[in-house]
Design an enzyme around this catalytic site. Sequence first.
Site, PDB file in Angstrom:
ATOM      1  CE  LYS A 343      40.354  45.070  40.366  1.00 11.66           C
ATOM      2  NZ  LYS A 343      39.629  45.876  41.095  1.00 11.66           N
ATOM      3  CG  ASP A 344      38.680  36.201  44.721  1.00 11.93           C
ATOM      4  OD1 ASP A 344      37.715  36.458  45.688  1.00 11.93           O
ATOM      5  OD2 ASP A 344      38.870  35.146  44.618  1.00 11.93           O
ATOM      6  CE  LYS A 345      44.893  33.271  49.489  1.00  9.38           C
ATOM      7  NZ  LYS A 345      44.689  32.699  50.848  1.00  9.38           N
TER       8      LYS A 345
END
Length: 711
Positions: A343-345
């Site tokens: 999952k992205d930041k």
Amino acid sequence: MSGRPCGWLFRVTLAAAALLRPERRARPLAARPAARPRSLVPGFLGALKMEITEMTGVSLKRGSLAVEDNDSLTPAEEAKRQKVSEGWLTKGQDGIDNNSPPSCENVPGLPEVVSAGKRKKHSDAPLQEEEEEEEDGLSEEGEEEGGAESFADMMKHGLTELDVGITKFVSSHQGFSGILKERYSDFVVHEIGKDGRISHLDDLSIPVDEEDPSEDVFTVLTAEEKQRLEELQLFKNKETSVAIEVVEDTKEKRTVIHQAIKSLFPGLETKTEDREGKKYIVAYHAAGRKALANPRKHSWPKSRGSYCHFVLYKENKDTMDAINVLSKYLRVKPNIFSYMGTKDKRAITVQEIAVLKITAQRLAHLNKCLMNFKLGNFSYQKNPLKLGELQGNHFTVVLRNITGTDGQVEQAMNSLKEIGFINYYGMQRFGTTAVPTYQVGRAILQNSWAEVMDLILKPRSGAEKGYLVKCREEWAKTKDPAAALRKLPVKRCVEGQLLRGLSKYGMKNIVSAFGIIPRNNRLMYIHSYQSYVWNNMVSKRIEEYGLTPVPGDLVLKGATATYIEEEDVNNYSIHDVVMPLPGFDVIYPKHKISDAYREMLTADNLDIDNMRHKIRDYSLSGAYRKIIIRPQNVSWEVVAYDDPKIPLFNTDVDNLEGKPPPVFASEGKYRALKMDFSLPPSTYATMAIREVLKMDTSIKNQTQLNTTWLR
């Protein structure tokens, strides 16, 4: 954990605007007017008629669109999956969650390299967000040095959607503007597991287990004792043991100390010794260095599953960095964690994680120590999680201060629900600097290793950090990798790794030097080139044939691609049609687009009939990707609000804390569009929102507009 101003673009571009720093407010994006209809496609989806609009220009006001893609798998996992996917993966993602190898420039959006070593000494105090930058010797202030204009100057040489083949829309509605990710809580991602269940953090209780030690294990050791034990555990000094005096000696106290050392410092054994009339607990290594990576087998109850599964809620951390933080606090290696997707930041994300032989009790204790994390929904299972097992992700997105009328919003969202969006690879896939990742990938496939080296290391147009500019200048002047490397304070980025490889193997062995870069990051380059070809080809396919299946198109039967024959055209819809990423194990459509593939690769000095590379890692087998994605579970509402700082919906943590949901007035100063939708893995939420707003999502376009506004 209330939402906070978030968009990474504004974190950089607004750095110089001191008057805005307290709020880091975004400004709305003006939509471009709907383009003139190019063609009318009758008969699709019953009586529904759609126009394909071509993006010939973009007129935006102020604002930012910074969206992460959906989950991506690592290239290593990619080979293990079938060649079929709703959207073919790369960080993986798709490489790692963001599709571009890490650069010393550390442009936001690029994946961070996972490193278990070189960590700071720590206590159980809350972890500050800046820690990840400080690990590399870079503070947040250092990243922002140069301010908004220097970043915008760099982006003048960046990419637009047109540069990477993103040119078409499938709907005819008029676009409108809105602010995306003004707050972290405006963009929330919930993982969808292989059973179709959406992950939520809704239970912080710990499974009852008589085998677990008491809570005293977390407080019985002093900070100094913990530091000494950690240094012993990690072989940071020459000591072979650490002795801890038992004050207020009782059997119960000694038992708690034994349990604390064994549970908090995997790999250490303990024994009790009498020294000059005093009792000591002596900690020592029982199994050498391997013990740290392999938790003690005999300390885990046989009746309990070996893996503790839990739901991780996080803000402003990508998955790999979150695991690094958790492993640091647990004093274990990151490789004992597993997950289904990265999952992205730049969002609030909720996903399932599994960890080998760490108790729920220890994990739950981290909730007292860490900021921007919450762990819960604990259970013990026999098996770890595997990359790619997820069905996708569910997104909850708020577009604030929208300008579209209720009718425009209704038309845009109905189109997204009924038709979907073109399954383009988003801008994140191609990097953000003056040298696109697909150019490096093309040079690798051409076996042009001198060009690969040059593209990565040569001076670039636009602004860069001073040390990276000096490194490139030194390289251009001397071609001395050791001298250029000395200019870099950060050595583990792509530039640093390549220079280190050149120092080791010499200028005549660039292939081996390039091989020092981690495999996943190397493969990202060629996957970027495949994505570049695919985007261009799908635009040509839609321009040539519209949104209806035609004879010669490809569809999937199981994992096998087959052609649509004339007599079967009416049995398929555009949602069934796939197109290949170029490779040696795919077939191409039997119509004009097949020639377009061949022409494009020929122009790039590549042979479409021979995609095998001399180096096996760089041989492309290819894959198939659906050209139109129709999101599932689509819903939306338009709400009115007056305060731009208030959250417009509750997160899982808000619900756990018992916060009431927001109440909206019938009228307000602003209007917001709240969207919910689910996407399969490796599709880009950016592209879904692009279809709704009808706008260019490139950083180049948005940065210049925002910087102009700042002036």
